[in-house]
Design an enzyme around this catalytic site. Structure first.
Site, PDB file in Angstrom:
ATOM      1  N   TYR A 131       0.835  -1.205   0.000  1.00  0.00           N
ATOM      2  CA  TYR A 131       0.000   0.000   0.000  1.00  0.00           C
ATOM      3  C   TYR A 131       0.868   1.253   0.000  1.00  0.00           C
ATOM      4  CZ  TYR A 131      -3.415   3.462   1.604  1.00  0.00           C
ATOM      5  OH  TYR A 131      -4.209   4.583   1.718  1.00  0.00           O
ATOM      6  N   LYS A 135       1.034   4.313  -2.896  1.00  0.00           N
ATOM      7  CA  LYS A 135       0.775   5.730  -2.649  1.00  0.00           C
ATOM      8  C   LYS A 135       1.997   6.588  -2.995  1.00  0.00           C
ATOM      9  CE  LYS A 135      -3.495   5.394  -1.612  1.00  0.00           C
ATOM     10  NZ  LYS A 135      -4.507   5.931  -2.550  1.00  0.00           N
TER      11      LYS A 135
END
Length: 233
Positions: A131, A135
């Site tokens: 994750y 990002k």
């Protein structure tokens, strides 16, 4: 009045963003993964449907948007966490939609403070990134586009750790503040910098150094073009 598209608008920040835009009188096109997740269908200028974890459906989403003309703003809100589809949904989908759709006036990509823990090893695009990686990469994409597309502004937004389904009920940040920056960037002209900002609650913040590194920006775009087979115009 602006024509704005919001991805991942079935719930959470995406839904709140779409609601706020509609409340302000803007024409909102919402994206949802499937029709069963659609809320308040009569509120929206239009609806596009598709699973952003699947490349064929990402293409279908892009084709559906063509009937609305050029958007004033596209808010790339859709995201997942703790899923094997994290790179596809959080990075590949916004990249492909950006490449396939008509260039809007403004692009806004949802980031996270967790991007600062992401890796610059772009081999993880195919090998399975985290994750935080996703990002970092989508923030870099946002800032790269700010210097590449004349006539289109591009920003990244950290909405904070807010109490949505993804953030969890105990998340400490303000839920309303979580969507206000996206609405402001998408519809207001009094924004400084006008492009290339990394924002949190309408204030610019310092992003990971790689996000503003022109060499890494170029490497990311090259890697995404190679990974998807789709060039960025």
């Amino acid at each position: 009045m602006a024509l704005v598209m919001v991805t991942g608008a079935a719930s959470g920040l995406g839904y709140n963003t779409a609601q706020a835009l509609a409340d302000d009188g803007h024409d909102v096109v919402v994206h949802v993964r499937n029709e069963s997740r659609l809320r308040d269908p009569d509120r929206w200028k239009g609806v596009v449907i598709g699973d952003l974890a699947r490349v064929d459906e990402i293409h279908h989403v892009a084709r559906q948007t063509s009937g609305f003309g050029r958007f004033d703003a596209v808010i790339h809100n859709a995201g997942v966490m703790g899923s094997p589809d994290v790179i596809t949904v959080n990075v590949v989908a916004p990249y492909l939609l950006t490449a396939w759709m008509d260039k809007p006036g403004r692009l806004i990509y949802l980031s996270s403070s967790m991007h600062r823990g992401g890796s610059t090893d772009l081999r993880r695009l195919s090998a399975g990134g985290t994750y935080s990686d996703s990002k970092l990469w989508v923030t870099t994409l946002a800032l790269a586009l700010a210097s590449r597309w004349s006539g289109t502004s591009s920003h990244a937004v950290d909405p904070g750790w807010v109490p949505t389904r993804m953030g969890g009920a105990g998340a400490p940040d303000d839920l309303t503040a979580g969507h206000e920056t996206q609405v402001w960037l998408g519809t207001h002209d009094d924004v400084t910098p006008s492009s290339g900002g990394y924002w949190h609650h309408r204030q610019t913040q310092t992003s990971h150094p790689a996000c503003e590194d022109e060499d890494f920006q170029a490497q990311l775009i090259k890697a995404l073009e190679s990974h998807t087979g789709v060039p960025l115009a």
